[in-house]
Design a protein around this motif. Structure first.
Motif, PDB file in Angstrom:
ATOM      1  N   ALA A   5       0.851  -1.192   0.000  1.00 18.58           N
ATOM      2  CA  ALA A   5       0.000   0.000   0.000  1.00 18.58           C
ATOM      3  C   ALA A   5       0.884   1.239   0.000  1.00 18.58           C
ATOM      4  N   VAL A   6       0.245   2.385  -0.184  1.00 21.12           N
ATOM      5  CA  VAL A   6       0.889   3.653   0.114  1.00 21.12           C
ATOM      6  C   VAL A   6       0.618   3.953   1.582  1.00 21.12           C
ATOM      7  N   TYR A   7       1.675   4.231   2.325  1.00 25.76           N
ATOM      8  CA  TYR A   7       1.568   4.487   3.758  1.00 25.76           C
ATOM      9  C   TYR A   7       1.671   5.989   4.014  1.00 25.76           C
ATOM     10  N   TYR A   8       0.726   6.492   4.807  1.00 28.98           N
ATOM     11  CA  TYR A   8       0.636   7.914   5.099  1.00 28.98           C
ATOM     12  C   TYR A   8       0.815   8.166   6.592  1.00 28.98           C
ATOM     13  N   CYS A   9       1.607   9.161   6.894  1.00 28.91           N
ATOM     14  CA  CYS A   9       1.728   9.666   8.259  1.00 28.91           C
ATOM     15  C   CYS A   9       0.569  10.639   8.503  1.00 28.91           C
ATOM     16  N   ALA A  10       0.094  10.694   9.738  1.00 31.18           N
ATOM     17  CA  ALA A  10      -1.040  11.570  10.040  1.00 31.18           C
ATOM     18  C   ALA A  10      -0.871  12.232  11.391  1.00 31.18           C
ATOM     19  N   LYS A  11      -1.389  13.428  11.487  1.00 34.99           N
ATOM     20  CA  LYS A  11      -1.388  14.170  12.755  1.00 34.99           C
ATOM     21  C   LYS A  11      -2.751  14.006  13.418  1.00 34.99           C
ATOM     22  N   GLY A  12      -2.727  13.739  14.703  1.00 31.85           N
ATOM     23  CA  GLY A  12      -3.969  13.607  15.427  1.00 31.85           C
ATOM     24  C   GLY A  12      -4.649  14.937  15.675  1.00 31.85           C
ATOM     25  N   ARG A  13      -5.978  14.890  15.884  1.00 29.36           N
ATOM     26  CA  ARG A  13      -6.718  16.106  16.198  1.00 29.36           C
ATOM     27  C   ARG A  13      -6.617  16.424  17.698  1.00 29.36           C
ATOM     28  N   THR A  14      -6.265  15.393  18.479  1.00 28.21           N
ATOM     29  CA  THR A  14      -6.064  15.557  19.920  1.00 28.21           C
ATOM     30  C   THR A  14      -4.756  14.887  20.320  1.00 28.21           C
ATOM     31  N   ALA A  15      -4.481  14.932  21.622  1.00 28.20           N
ATOM     32  CA  ALA A  15      -3.243  14.340  22.127  1.00 28.20           C
ATOM     33  C   ALA A  15      -3.326  12.829  22.301  1.00 28.20           C
ATOM     34  N   ASP A  16      -4.547  12.303  22.344  1.00 29.82           N
ATOM     35  CA  ASP A  16      -4.723  10.887  22.643  1.00 29.82           C
ATOM     36  C   ASP A  16      -5.092  10.094  21.386  1.00 29.82           C
ATOM     37  N   VAL A  17      -5.062   8.775  21.511  1.00 27.25           N
ATOM     38  CA  VAL A  17      -5.343   7.902  20.371  1.00 27.25           C
ATOM     39  C   VAL A  17      -6.725   7.274  20.435  1.00 27.25           C
TER      40      VAL A  17
END
Length: 122
Positions: free
Chosen positions: A92-104
């Protein structure tokens, strides 16, 4: 301005390993969770792994649990995805992402990088 740049993709045989890196620009990095997503041809983008702002909590898709490990080094504004025991279906193409909050907890992400291709041959 959020900028995420992935690297480390490539071609690997089934059973092999790769480590992806994502470096973020800006001063936001230590405030938010970070994650990895992937998108295979003809499929929707799917969540792979997430890590809280401190690195204290991680979250994985069932399909990668026990094989992939997400880590982060806040002093380097970098998040990693160590991928072991790779399978052809991990292609696949792998994408890094930024969270909208500090938690997962809610798998809520709002910015993505350009992606890096991972191809696993059988």
């Amino acid at each position: 301005q959020v900028q995420l740049v992935e690297s480390g993709g490539g071609l690997v045989q089934a059973g092999g390993s790769l480590r992806l890196s994502c470096t973020a620009s800006g001063r936001f990095f230590t405030l938010y969770a970070m994650g990895w997503f992937r998108q295979a041809p003809g499929k929707e983008r799917e969540f792979v792994a997430g890590i809280s702002w401190s690195g204290g909590r991680t979250d994985y898709a069932d399909s990668v649990k026990g094989r992939f490990t997400i880590t982060r080094v806040n002093g380097k504004n970098t998040v990693y995805l160590q991928m072991n025991s790779l399978k052809p279906e991990d292609t696949a193409v792998y994408y890094c992402a930024k969270g909208r909050t500090a938690d997962v907890t809610f798998r809520d992400y709002d910015h993505w990088g350009q992606g890096t291709q991972v191809t696993v041959s059988s």
